[in-house]
Design an enzyme around this catalytic site. Structure first.
Site, PDB file in Angstrom:
ATOM      1  N   GLY A 118     -10.417   2.278   4.777  1.00 46.96           N
ATOM      2  CA  GLY A 118     -10.634   1.938   3.370  1.00 46.96           C
ATOM      3  C   GLY A 118     -11.889   1.086   3.310  1.00 46.96           C
ATOM      4  O   GLY A 118     -11.957   0.033   3.956  1.00 46.96           O
ATOM      5  N   ALA A 119     -12.886   1.589   2.575  1.00 44.26           N
ATOM      6  CA  ALA A 119     -14.168   0.872   2.523  1.00 44.26           C
ATOM      7  C   ALA A 119     -14.482   0.452   1.090  1.00 44.26           C
ATOM      8  O   ALA A 119     -15.625   0.466   0.652  1.00 44.26           O
ATOM      9  CB  ALA A 119     -15.282   1.757   3.086  1.00 44.26           C
ATOM     10  N   ARG A 178      -3.428 -19.323  -2.325  1.00 44.41           N
ATOM     11  CA  ARG A 178      -3.487 -19.551  -3.777  1.00 44.41           C
ATOM     12  C   ARG A 178      -2.713 -20.816  -4.140  1.00 44.41           C
ATOM     13  O   ARG A 178      -3.197 -21.672  -4.897  1.00 44.41           O
ATOM     14  CB  ARG A 178      -2.898 -18.334  -4.508  1.00 44.41           C
ATOM     15  CG  ARG A 178      -3.841 -17.152  -4.467  1.00 44.41           C
ATOM     16  CD  ARG A 178      -3.242 -15.917  -5.128  1.00 44.41           C
ATOM     17  NE  ARG A 178      -4.287 -14.876  -5.214  1.00 44.41           N
ATOM     18  CZ  ARG A 178      -4.048 -13.574  -5.189  1.00 44.41           C
ATOM     19  NH1 ARG A 178      -2.814 -13.127  -5.099  1.00 44.41           N
ATOM     20  NH2 ARG A 178      -5.046 -12.716  -5.279  1.00 44.41           N
ATOM     21  N   ILE A 221      -2.823  -3.904   4.090  1.00 48.85           N
ATOM     22  CA  ILE A 221      -3.047  -4.718   2.875  1.00 48.85           C
ATOM     23  C   ILE A 221      -2.687  -3.913   1.623  1.00 48.85           C
ATOM     24  O   ILE A 221      -2.461  -4.449   0.543  1.00 48.85           O
ATOM     25  CB  ILE A 221      -4.516  -5.216   2.790  1.00 48.85           C
ATOM     26  CG1 ILE A 221      -4.940  -5.920   4.084  1.00 48.85           C
ATOM     27  CG2 ILE A 221      -4.698  -6.133   1.602  1.00 48.85           C
ATOM     28  CD1 ILE A 221      -6.323  -6.566   4.036  1.00 48.85           C
ATOM     29  N   GLY A 271     -12.269  -3.617   1.921  1.00 46.13           N
ATOM     30  CA  GLY A 271     -12.809  -3.066   3.174  1.00 46.13           C
ATOM     31  C   GLY A 271     -14.235  -3.535   3.431  1.00 46.13           C
ATOM     32  O   GLY A 271     -14.582  -3.944   4.543  1.00 46.13           O
ATOM     33  N   HIS A 291       5.762  -9.608  -1.368  1.00 44.10           N
ATOM     34  CA  HIS A 291       4.528  -9.908  -2.095  1.00 44.10           C
ATOM     35  C   HIS A 291       4.661  -9.307  -3.486  1.00 44.10           C
ATOM     36  O   HIS A 291       4.264  -8.200  -3.739  1.00 44.10           O
ATOM     37  CB  HIS A 291       3.345  -9.283  -1.352  1.00 44.10           C
ATOM     38  CG  HIS A 291       2.030  -9.532  -2.017  1.00 44.10           C
ATOM     39  ND1 HIS A 291       1.528 -10.787  -2.243  1.00 44.10           N
ATOM     40  CD2 HIS A 291       1.105  -8.668  -2.502  1.00 44.10           C
ATOM     41  CE1 HIS A 291       0.349 -10.677  -2.823  1.00 44.10           C
ATOM     42  NE2 HIS A 291       0.075  -9.410  -2.995  1.00 44.10           N
TER      43      HIS A 291
HETATM   44  P1  A3D Z   1     -10.661  -0.179  -3.673  1.00 42.60           P
HETATM   45  O1  A3D Z   1     -11.899  -0.959  -3.888  1.00 42.60           O
HETATM   46  O2  A3D Z   1     -10.297   0.862  -4.679  1.00 42.60           O
HETATM   47  O3  A3D Z   1     -10.736   0.486  -2.230  1.00 42.60           O
HETATM   48  C1  A3D Z   1      -9.789   1.389  -1.767  1.00 42.60           C
HETATM   49  C2  A3D Z   1     -10.543   2.424  -0.936  1.00 42.60           C
HETATM   50  O4  A3D Z   1      -9.570   3.286  -0.345  1.00 42.60           O
HETATM   51  C3  A3D Z   1     -11.491   3.312  -1.747  1.00 42.60           C
HETATM   52  O5  A3D Z   1     -12.810   3.186  -1.231  1.00 42.60           O
HETATM   53  C4  A3D Z   1     -10.932   4.709  -1.557  1.00 42.60           C
HETATM   54  O6  A3D Z   1     -11.936   5.718  -1.459  1.00 42.60           O
HETATM   55  C5  A3D Z   1     -10.189   4.556  -0.239  1.00 42.60           C
HETATM   56  N1  A3D Z   1      -9.180   5.585  -0.021  1.00 42.60           N
HETATM   57  C6  A3D Z   1      -8.352   6.192  -0.910  1.00 42.60           C
HETATM   58  N2  A3D Z   1      -7.573   7.099  -0.285  1.00 42.60           N
HETATM   59  C7  A3D Z   1      -7.908   7.057   1.030  1.00 42.60           C
HETATM   60  C8  A3D Z   1      -7.447   7.744   2.178  1.00 42.60           C
HETATM   61  N3  A3D Z   1      -6.502   8.667   2.104  1.00 42.60           N
HETATM   62  N4  A3D Z   1      -8.011   7.441   3.367  1.00 42.60           N
HETATM   63  C9  A3D Z   1      -8.990   6.511   3.464  1.00 42.60           C
HETATM   64  N5  A3D Z   1      -9.466   5.827   2.396  1.00 42.60           N
HETATM   65  C10 A3D Z   1      -8.926   6.101   1.203  1.00 42.60           C
HETATM   66  O7  A3D Z   1      -9.397  -1.165  -3.556  1.00 42.60           O
HETATM   67  P2  A3D Z   1      -9.365  -2.642  -2.935  1.00 42.60           P
HETATM   68  O8  A3D Z   1     -10.144  -2.664  -1.679  1.00 42.60           O
HETATM   69  O9  A3D Z   1      -9.655  -3.632  -4.004  1.00 42.60           O
HETATM   70  O10 A3D Z   1      -7.794  -2.763  -2.636  1.00 42.60           O
HETATM   71  C11 A3D Z   1      -7.197  -1.983  -1.630  1.00 42.60           C
HETATM   72  C12 A3D Z   1      -5.686  -2.115  -1.642  1.00 42.60           C
HETATM   73  O11 A3D Z   1      -5.310  -3.459  -1.345  1.00 42.60           O
HETATM   74  C13 A3D Z   1      -5.003  -1.788  -2.987  1.00 42.60           C
HETATM   75  O12 A3D Z   1      -3.824  -1.041  -2.761  1.00 42.60           O
HETATM   76  C14 A3D Z   1      -4.674  -3.159  -3.547  1.00 42.60           C
HETATM   77  O13 A3D Z   1      -3.577  -3.123  -4.442  1.00 42.60           O
HETATM   78  C15 A3D Z   1      -4.332  -3.898  -2.285  1.00 42.60           C
HETATM   79  N6  A3D Z   1      -4.370  -5.363  -2.377  1.00 42.60           N
HETATM   80  C16 A3D Z   1      -3.395  -6.037  -1.707  1.00 42.60           C
HETATM   81  C17 A3D Z   1      -3.378  -7.411  -1.727  1.00 42.60           C
HETATM   82  C18 A3D Z   1      -2.314  -8.145  -0.995  1.00 42.60           C
HETATM   83  O14 A3D Z   1      -2.278  -9.353  -1.021  1.00 42.60           O
HETATM   84  C19 A3D Z   1      -1.295  -7.414  -0.252  1.00 42.60           C
HETATM   85  C20 A3D Z   1      -4.351  -8.109  -2.457  1.00 42.60           C
HETATM   86  C21 A3D Z   1      -5.331  -7.402  -3.120  1.00 42.60           C
HETATM   87  C22 A3D Z   1      -5.336  -6.009  -3.070  1.00 42.60           C
END
Ligand code: A3D
EC number: 1.1.1.37
Length: 320
Positions: free
Chosen positions: A10-11, A152, A119, A15, A176
């Site tokens: 995930g980038a 937080r 995450i 990422g 969470h």
């Molecule tokens: P975002 O910037 O959308 O990045 C997600 C990336 O995943 C995108 O670049 C997509 O292209 C890529 N992706 C989608 N499907 C696939 C796949 N099959 N294989 C590989 N890559 C793929 O999201 P983000 O970086 O802001 O957040 C990522 C995740 O973390 C989300 O599910 C959020 O809800 C979660 N998150 C969790 C917390 C916790 O504290 C647990 C906090 C903040 C965000």
């Protein structure tokens, strides 16, 4: 000795931030994987080009091929979709479960010895599913949430007390989500528990209750401000703390979503608990005695996570 290899699956927002932090802290070489063509390559090149300015030695590679993560020491998984305003973490379950399947299989086939930190939300159910799909040992697969929730809580407390956040410790248990359990009697300023600080007149019970609630709503507060996605700086920093504890065998005591089998009356379940992270992965679950009220909050949090795990089993037959 070769530098550790850190695969970031995930980038997106988290990422990319993870890749930057790994490089700045010289934790290892980075492989940034994403299905979006160009994104991991572009971010890797951009960060690599900051190397001469920052003075770090780390190589970065962007890829769409799982074979590039071969032999990774750590995998941090953020693949999937984040929340938008009005959405709960649980709304992401269906779509992110499919993503966990492909990621879990990619890790199983290419980096089976890695320490895996998930995450992707809804966190506790997704880390369970990722472990099932990957088949890795339970102690090598965990989820990041407790460090972020505690951070937080610590931030809000340090502002309320006007003291350095370095002297504020906080303790958050459970899933969470809205049912997370910030434990005030185990949260301190320089060792003084919060209930004592209320008695000392540093704050009021009402203000403390409001801070606990703001901690529970911490993710939603950022989502409503950003409007286009969720938090990423603090989540990335929190996962890096876990990766570093593993890579450097620090034996850090950190809260994370871990597989609990026996402790807290649970039999084989992923939920947020204090753990010891070292070279063995999750080396220990720290079990504390909860009072009646805390136990009730913890049980309700576990119940919420169980509901999501059951929903996963309903969606994907291979998990049932
Ligand atoms: P975002 O910037 O959308 O990045 C997600 C990336 O995943 C995108 O670049 C997509 O292209 C890529 N992706 C989608 N499907 C696939 C796949 N099959 N294989 C590989 N890559 C793929 O999201 P983000 O970086 O802001 O957040 C990522 C995740 O973390 C989300 O599910 C959020 O809800 C979660 N998150 C969790 C917390 C916790 O504290 C647990 C906090 C903040 C965000």
């Amino acid at each position: 000795m070769a530098r550790p290899k850190i695969a970031l699956i995930g980038a997106g927002q988290i990422g990319g931030t993870l890749a930057h932090l790994v490089a700045l802290k010289e934790l290892g070489d980075v492989v940034l994987f994403d299905i979006a063509e160009g994104t991991p390559e572009g971010k890797s090149l951009d960060i690599a080009e900051s190397g001469p300015v920052e003075g770090f030695d780390a190589s970065l590679k962007g890829t769409q091929s799982y074979s590039d993560i071969a032999g990774a020491d750590v995998c941090i998984v953020t693949a999937g979709v984040p929340r938008k305003p009005g959405m709960s973490r649980d709304d992401l379950l269906g779509i992110n479960l499919k993503v966990m399947k492909s990621v879990g299989e990619g890790i199983r086939d290419n980096a089976p010895d890695a320490f895996v930190i998930c995450i992707t939300n809804p966190l506790d159910a997704m880390v369970w599913a990722l472990r099932e799909f990957s088949g890795l040992p339970h102690e090598k697969v965990c989820g990041m949430a407790g460090i972020l929730d505690s951070a937080r809580f610590r931030h809000f407390l340090s502002v309320e007390f006007d003291v350095s956040m370095k002297d504020v410790t906080a303790f958050v248990l459970g899933g969470h989500g809205d049912t997370m359990v910030p434990l005030t009697r185990y949260s301190t300023v320089a060792g003084i528990p919060l209930p004592d600080l209320v008695k000392m007149g540093w704050t009021t019970q009402e203000k403390l209750d409001a801070i606990v609630q703001r901690t529970r709503d911490g993710g939603a507060e950022i989502v409503s401000l950003l409007k286009t996605g969720s938090a990423f700086y603090a989540p990335a920093a929190s996962a890096i703390e876990m990766a570093e504890a593993y890579l450097k065998d620090q034996k850090r005591v950190l809260p994370c979503a871990a597989y609990v089998d026996g402790a807290y009356g649970l039999d084989g379940f992923y939920v947020g608990v204090p753990t010891v992270i070292g070279a063995g992965g999750i080396e220990k679950i720290v079990e504390i005695k909860l009072d009646k009220e805390e136990q009730a909050m913890f049980d309700s949090s576990v119940g919420a996570v169980k509901g999501l795990v059951d929903a996963c089993k309903g969606i994907d037959d291979s998990l049932a």
